[in-house]
Scaffold this motif. Sequence first.
Motif, PDB file in Angstrom:
ATOM      1  N   ILE A 136       0.871  -1.167   0.000  1.00  0.00           N
ATOM      2  CA  ILE A 136       0.000   0.000   0.000  1.00  0.00           C
ATOM      3  C   ILE A 136       0.911   1.221   0.000  1.00  0.00           C
ATOM      4  N   ALA A 137       0.545   2.245  -0.766  1.00  0.00           N
ATOM      5  CA  ALA A 137       1.325   3.482  -0.782  1.00  0.00           C
ATOM      6  C   ALA A 137       0.407   4.679  -0.602  1.00  0.00           C
ATOM      7  N   MET A 138       0.924   5.700   0.057  1.00  0.00           N
ATOM      8  CA  MET A 138       0.190   6.946   0.285  1.00  0.00           C
ATOM      9  C   MET A 138       0.962   8.086  -0.385  1.00  0.00           C
ATOM     10  N   PRO A 139       0.810   8.258  -1.705  1.00  0.00           N
ATOM     11  CA  PRO A 139       1.603   9.282  -2.400  1.00  0.00           C
ATOM     12  C   PRO A 139       1.108  10.704  -2.182  1.00  0.00           C
ATOM     13  N   GLY A 140      -0.120  10.885  -1.652  1.00  0.00           N
ATOM     14  CA  GLY A 140      -0.680  12.230  -1.507  1.00  0.00           C
ATOM     15  C   GLY A 140      -1.488  12.639  -2.724  1.00  0.00           C
ATOM     16  N   PHE A 141      -0.909  12.461  -3.900  1.00  0.00           N
ATOM     17  CA  PHE A 141      -1.601  12.628  -5.180  1.00  0.00           C
ATOM     18  C   PHE A 141      -0.833  11.788  -6.196  1.00  0.00           C
ATOM     19  N   GLY A 142      -1.391  11.659  -7.414  1.00  0.00           N
ATOM     20  CA  GLY A 142      -0.694  10.918  -8.460  1.00  0.00           C
ATOM     21  C   GLY A 142      -1.079   9.461  -8.571  1.00  0.00           C
ATOM     22  N   GLY A 143      -2.085   9.012  -7.792  1.00  0.00           N
ATOM     23  CA  GLY A 143      -2.380   7.591  -7.728  1.00  0.00           C
ATOM     24  C   GLY A 143      -3.319   7.040  -8.776  1.00  0.00           C
ATOM     25  N   PHE A 144      -4.021   7.904  -9.525  1.00  0.00           N
ATOM     26  CA  PHE A 144      -4.934   7.409 -10.551  1.00  0.00           C
ATOM     27  C   PHE A 144      -4.136   7.138 -11.827  1.00  0.00           C
ATOM     28  N   VAL A 145      -3.285   6.130 -11.753  1.00  0.00           N
ATOM     29  CA  VAL A 145      -2.339   5.802 -12.824  1.00  0.00           C
ATOM     30  C   VAL A 145      -2.167   4.287 -12.879  1.00  0.00           C
ATOM     31  N   SER A 146      -1.551   3.829 -13.962  1.00  0.00           N
ATOM     32  CA  SER A 146      -1.247   2.406 -14.053  1.00  0.00           C
ATOM     33  C   SER A 146       0.083   2.076 -13.378  1.00  0.00           C
ATOM     34  N   HIS A 147       0.996   3.041 -13.335  1.00  0.00           N
ATOM     35  CA  HIS A 147       2.307   2.852 -12.702  1.00  0.00           C
ATOM     36  C   HIS A 147       2.689   4.140 -11.973  1.00  0.00           C
ATOM     37  N   ILE A 148       3.347   3.988 -10.828  1.00  0.00           N
ATOM     38  CA  ILE A 148       3.749   5.161 -10.061  1.00  0.00           C
ATOM     39  C   ILE A 148       5.043   4.865  -9.321  1.00  0.00           C
ATOM     40  N   CYS A 149       5.923   5.861  -9.270  1.00  0.00           N
ATOM     41  CA  CYS A 149       7.129   5.779  -8.456  1.00  0.00           C
ATOM     42  C   CYS A 149       6.902   6.583  -7.179  1.00  0.00           C
ATOM     43  N   VAL A 150       7.149   5.949  -6.047  1.00  0.00           N
ATOM     44  CA  VAL A 150       6.929   6.589  -4.754  1.00  0.00           C
ATOM     45  C   VAL A 150       8.105   6.274  -3.836  1.00  0.00           C
ATOM     46  N   PRO A 151       8.376   7.135  -2.857  1.00  0.00           N
ATOM     47  CA  PRO A 151       9.393   6.788  -1.869  1.00  0.00           C
ATOM     48  C   PRO A 151       9.021   5.505  -1.136  1.00  0.00           C
ATOM     49  N   ALA A 152       9.995   4.655  -0.934  1.00  0.00           N
ATOM     50  CA  ALA A 152       9.729   3.417  -0.205  1.00  0.00           C
ATOM     51  C   ALA A 152       9.197   3.715   1.198  1.00  0.00           C
ATOM     52  N   ALA A 153       9.545   4.885   1.719  1.00  0.00           N
ATOM     53  CA  ALA A 153       9.136   5.251   3.079  1.00  0.00           C
ATOM     54  C   ALA A 153       7.632   5.436   3.219  1.00  0.00           C
TER      55      ALA A 153
END
Length: 331
Positions: free
Chosen positions: A86-103
């Motif tokens: 599970i990731a909490m990017p804040g925004f940017g999640g309505f995508v097929s692929h996303i890069c997020v901090p592992a933290a």
Amino acid sequence: MFAMLSNAPGGPDSLEWTELPTPEPKKGEVRLAVKAAGVNFPDTLIIQDLYQLKPPRPFAPGGEVAGVVEAVGEGVTQFSVGDRVIAMPGFGGFVSHICVPAAVCLPIPPQMPFDEASAFIFTYGTSHYALKNRGLLKAGDNLLILGAAGGVGAAAIELGKAAGANVIAAVSSAEKAEFCTSLGADKTIVYPRTLDRDAQKALSAEIKACAGPKGVQVAYDAVGGDYAEPVIRAMGWGGRFLVVGFPAGIPKIPLNLTLLKSCEIVGVFWGASIRMEPDSHRENMADLFQMYAKGQVRPRISARFPMNEAAKALQLIADRKVQGKVVLTLD
């Protein structure tokens, strides 16, 4: 990759399904193949430039996703390719692929499917922080929840019952009241769509009748507007009124009421608390996963849409027609 992009401020129909280059993870990041994304009220605001966070355009809304680690950047040791997170990017999640901090990623418990994982952290994280850290909710308290059939409200019902509280769920329709009862609410109140002064007095009287002589110890307000004042008038001595959201507008409260009740108006900014109180956040997440394993909490997903139909999901949220959560999915 594909993304639902906001290219200009607007409503749900302003989003555009757009093909983009697949990103590569930077140092400390992971790339996820997104399987599901939770839809929340802030997503309807951020695309209109009405949210406190205003990303540069173009951007995709979407603050919580669940998916599979597809690639890891330099220095990432806690996750490997193939991990479910599970990731909490804040925004940017309505995508097929996303890069997020592992933290900002958490492992998904083995028994939790992707759709429930994507609908878990935002609502339960907000409501657990609100009730535990800000509301100091304890067994035997009267907990009044405004907007109880929505995502955070439904989570608050389950968490309130897990804490041993007497839960009073306030909603805008009989159908939503039935939904809240199914979640464990002890009593329900159906309030009108608009409130004049007489309706405010009637709502306050109904809350007092449900709460009994000691009144409301903790009020969870995810609605705002003209609904807040009647709740404060029904507060018990020394109670806590939790400010969670304002879909009905920012309320104007006569502060003499807080003096007469010796009660507190307490802000709930869960997103900032994650940064400001990381140890407490980790403890709360451990609480929630334990409650999920015990069957005390489980996201109620009322609608699922393909990712490229995000506008339909956002419109349901904006129209306040959602019971529980709405999720976007990708095959």
